[in-house]
Design a protein around this motif. Structure first.
Motif, mmCIF file in Angstrom:
data_model
loop_
_atom_site.group_PDB
_atom_site.id
_atom_site.type_symbol
_atom_site.label_atom_id
_atom_site.label_comp_id
_atom_site.label_asym_id
_atom_site.label_seq_id
_atom_site.Cartn_x
_atom_site.Cartn_y
_atom_site.Cartn_z
ATOM 1 N N GLN A 266 -42.659 -6.154 -0.145
ATOM 2 C CA GLN A 266 -43.955 -6.155 -1.176
ATOM 3 C C GLN A 266 -44.385 -5.000 -1.142
ATOM 4 O O GLN A 266 -44.727 -4.061 -0.144
ATOM 5 N N LYS A 267 -44.515 -4.123 -2.347
ATOM 6 C CA LYS A 267 -45.190 -2.881 -2.344
ATOM 7 C C LYS A 267 -46.565 -2.674 -1.857
ATOM 8 O O LYS A 267 -46.934 -1.990 -1.114
ATOM 9 N N ILE A 268 -47.301 -3.956 -2.259
ATOM 10 C CA ILE A 268 -48.660 -4.109 -1.802
ATOM 11 C C ILE A 268 -48.844 -3.955 -0.137
ATOM 12 O O ILE A 268 -49.922 -3.507 0.237
ATOM 13 N N ALA A 269 -47.877 -4.631 0.368
ATOM 14 C CA ALA A 269 -48.017 -4.447 1.927
ATOM 15 C C ALA A 269 -47.691 -3.268 2.551
ATOM 16 O O ALA A 269 -48.440 -2.727 3.304
ATOM 17 N N LEU A 270 -46.836 -2.476 1.969
ATOM 18 C CA LEU A 270 -46.523 -1.204 2.452
ATOM 19 C C LEU A 270 -47.859 -0.338 2.130
ATOM 20 O O LEU A 270 -48.239 0.577 2.991
ATOM 21 N N GLU A 271 -48.378 -0.409 0.820
ATOM 22 C CA GLU A 271 -49.708 0.316 0.492
ATOM 23 C C GLU A 271 -50.680 -0.121 1.398
ATOM 24 O O GLU A 271 -51.438 0.795 1.958
ATOM 25 N N ASN A 272 -50.929 -1.261 1.841
ATOM 26 C CA ASN A 272 -52.108 -1.758 2.992
ATOM 27 C C ASN A 272 -51.650 -1.218 4.218
ATOM 28 O O ASN A 272 -52.692 -0.923 4.762
ATOM 29 N N THR A 273 -50.515 -1.163 4.620
ATOM 30 C CA THR A 273 -49.963 -0.680 5.856
ATOM 31 C C THR A 273 -50.406 0.745 6.116
ATOM 32 O O THR A 273 -51.078 1.347 6.961
ATOM 33 N N PHE A 274 -49.875 1.581 5.011
ATOM 34 C CA PHE A 274 -50.098 2.772 5.150
ATOM 35 C C PHE A 274 -51.723 3.218 5.094
ATOM 36 O O PHE A 274 -52.012 4.106 5.753
ATOM 37 N N SER A 275 -52.378 2.490 4.301
ATOM 38 C CA SER A 275 -53.620 2.859 4.138
ATOM 39 C C SER A 275 -54.613 2.632 5.513
ATOM 40 O O SER A 275 -55.335 3.396 6.010
ATOM 41 N N LEU A 276 -54.398 1.437 6.077
ATOM 42 C CA LEU A 276 -54.676 1.417 7.609
ATOM 43 C C LEU A 276 -54.375 2.405 8.554
ATOM 44 O O LEU A 276 -55.111 2.936 9.261
ATOM 45 N N LEU A 277 -52.984 2.675 8.441
ATOM 46 C CA LEU A 277 -52.607 3.598 9.529
ATOM 47 C C LEU A 277 -53.172 5.106 9.253
ATOM 48 O O LEU A 277 -53.262 5.710 10.177
ATOM 49 N N ASP A 278 -53.307 5.620 7.913
ATOM 50 C CA ASP A 278 -53.869 6.520 7.429
ATOM 51 C C ASP A 278 -55.578 6.894 8.042
ATOM 52 O O ASP A 278 -55.795 7.859 8.353
ATOM 53 N N LYS A 279 -56.137 5.440 8.186
ATOM 54 C CA LYS A 279 -57.507 5.721 8.633
ATOM 55 C C LYS A 279 -57.414 5.683 10.088
ATOM 56 O O LYS A 279 -58.439 6.151 10.813
ATOM 57 N N GLU A 280 -56.711 4.966 10.852
ATOM 58 C CA GLU A 280 -56.748 4.608 12.299
ATOM 59 C C GLU A 280 -55.919 5.632 13.186
ATOM 60 O O GLU A 280 -56.213 5.633 14.322
ATOM 61 N N LEU A 281 -54.973 6.134 12.467
ATOM 62 C CA LEU A 281 -54.215 6.908 13.490
ATOM 63 C C LEU A 281 -54.461 8.656 13.408
ATOM 64 O O LEU A 281 -54.763 8.817 12.440
ATOM 65 N N SER A 282 -54.117 9.197 14.369
ATOM 66 C CA SER A 282 -54.086 10.805 14.465
ATOM 67 C C SER A 282 -52.970 11.327 13.725
ATOM 68 O O SER A 282 -51.944 10.286 13.479
ATOM 69 N N THR A 283 -52.982 12.561 13.327
ATOM 70 C CA THR A 283 -51.642 12.856 12.565
ATOM 71 C C THR A 283 -50.392 12.933 13.518
ATOM 72 O O THR A 283 -49.442 12.460 12.907
ATOM 73 N N ASP A 284 -50.634 13.256 14.892
ATOM 74 C CA ASP A 284 -49.321 12.964 15.524
ATOM 75 C C ASP A 284 -48.876 11.429 15.729
ATOM 76 O O ASP A 284 -47.534 11.141 15.713
ATOM 77 N N GLU A 285 -49.693 10.536 15.702
ATOM 78 C CA GLU A 285 -49.457 8.996 15.781
ATOM 79 C C GLU A 285 -48.840 8.829 14.463
ATOM 80 O O GLU A 285 -47.881 8.134 14.490
ATOM 81 N N LYS A 286 -49.334 9.261 13.288
ATOM 82 C CA LYS A 286 -48.525 8.946 12.201
ATOM 83 C C LYS A 286 -47.107 9.361 11.994
ATOM 84 O O LYS A 286 -46.255 8.556 11.374
#
Length: 200
Positions: free
Chosen positions: A50-70
């Motif tokens: 699902q596209k929405i699942a990937l978008e939700n995951t990307f949004s969460l990771l973008d908020k919670e992870l450092s640049t190196d972690e991403k």
């Protein structure tokens, strides 16, 4: 019941992991934190149809992870049964995690199915490293958990729910090479069931 408490006893810093149904990204986030820790090494392959699942995951990771972690995460729009198309050949995978059912907060008519889940479990078995874990959460209290799969032979016709497919798969794994168990709440029959398949 939190499956990632079990993961911490298996996953090591720098490992490669697979989130076979990334959903809203919570498991993907937990995986990255486990493999990155102090070194920012390792790899997490996360996928969903699902596209929405990937978008939700990307949004969460973008908020919670450092640049190196991403940089340690690879998101793919693909069915969990095709994980071998995402994970490079020869990469030893320490953990493959599944959340079977529908996307929390999403379209409840889009669910995992017994047929593709069985193929995904076979794929996970092939790519899993020794001392690795297949972790499965099966949501049995909704139509997705009651999806039927027909198996025919000359004597019998079996009508199996998705959990029964998982249980049958686990039951056939050789005891010399695998430790398999499931955890469920006896006083909540529709609560999710946790299944752990540990490869010796």
């Amino acid at each position: 019941m939190r499956n990632n408490r079990v993961w911490k006893h298996v996953v090591k810093e720098g490992d490669s992991l697979v989130d076979a149904t990334c959903g809203n990204g919570n498991d993907t986030l937990a995986m990255v934190k486990m493999v990155a820790e102090n070194s920012c090494r390792g790899r997490v392959y996360a996928m969903d149809v699902q596209k929405i699942a990937l978008e939700n995951t990307f949004s969460l990771l973008d908020k919670e992870l450092s640049t190196d972690e991403k940089e340690l995460v690879e998101l793919s729009a693909i069915c969990h049964c095709k994980m071998e198309e995402v994970v490079p050949t020869g990469v030893p995978v320490r953990l493959v995690a599944f959340n079977l059912g529908y996307l929390p907060g999403g379209d409840k008519t889009i669910v995992t199915t017994s047929e593709t889940t069985l193929l995904a479990l076979e794929a996970a078995k092939r790519i899993l490293a020794p001392q690795g874990l297949i972790s499965i959460v099966v949501y049995v209290g909704h139509p997705g958990g009651r999806y039927t799969f027909f198996f025919l032979d000359c004597y019998n016709s079996f009508l199996l729910e998705e959990f029964e497919i998982v249980r049958a798969f686990a039951s056939e794994l050789p005891v010399d090479n695998w430790i398999c168990c499931n955890l469920r709440l006896l006083n909540r029959p529709l609560a999710p069931v946790l299944v752990f398949l540990f490869k010796r």
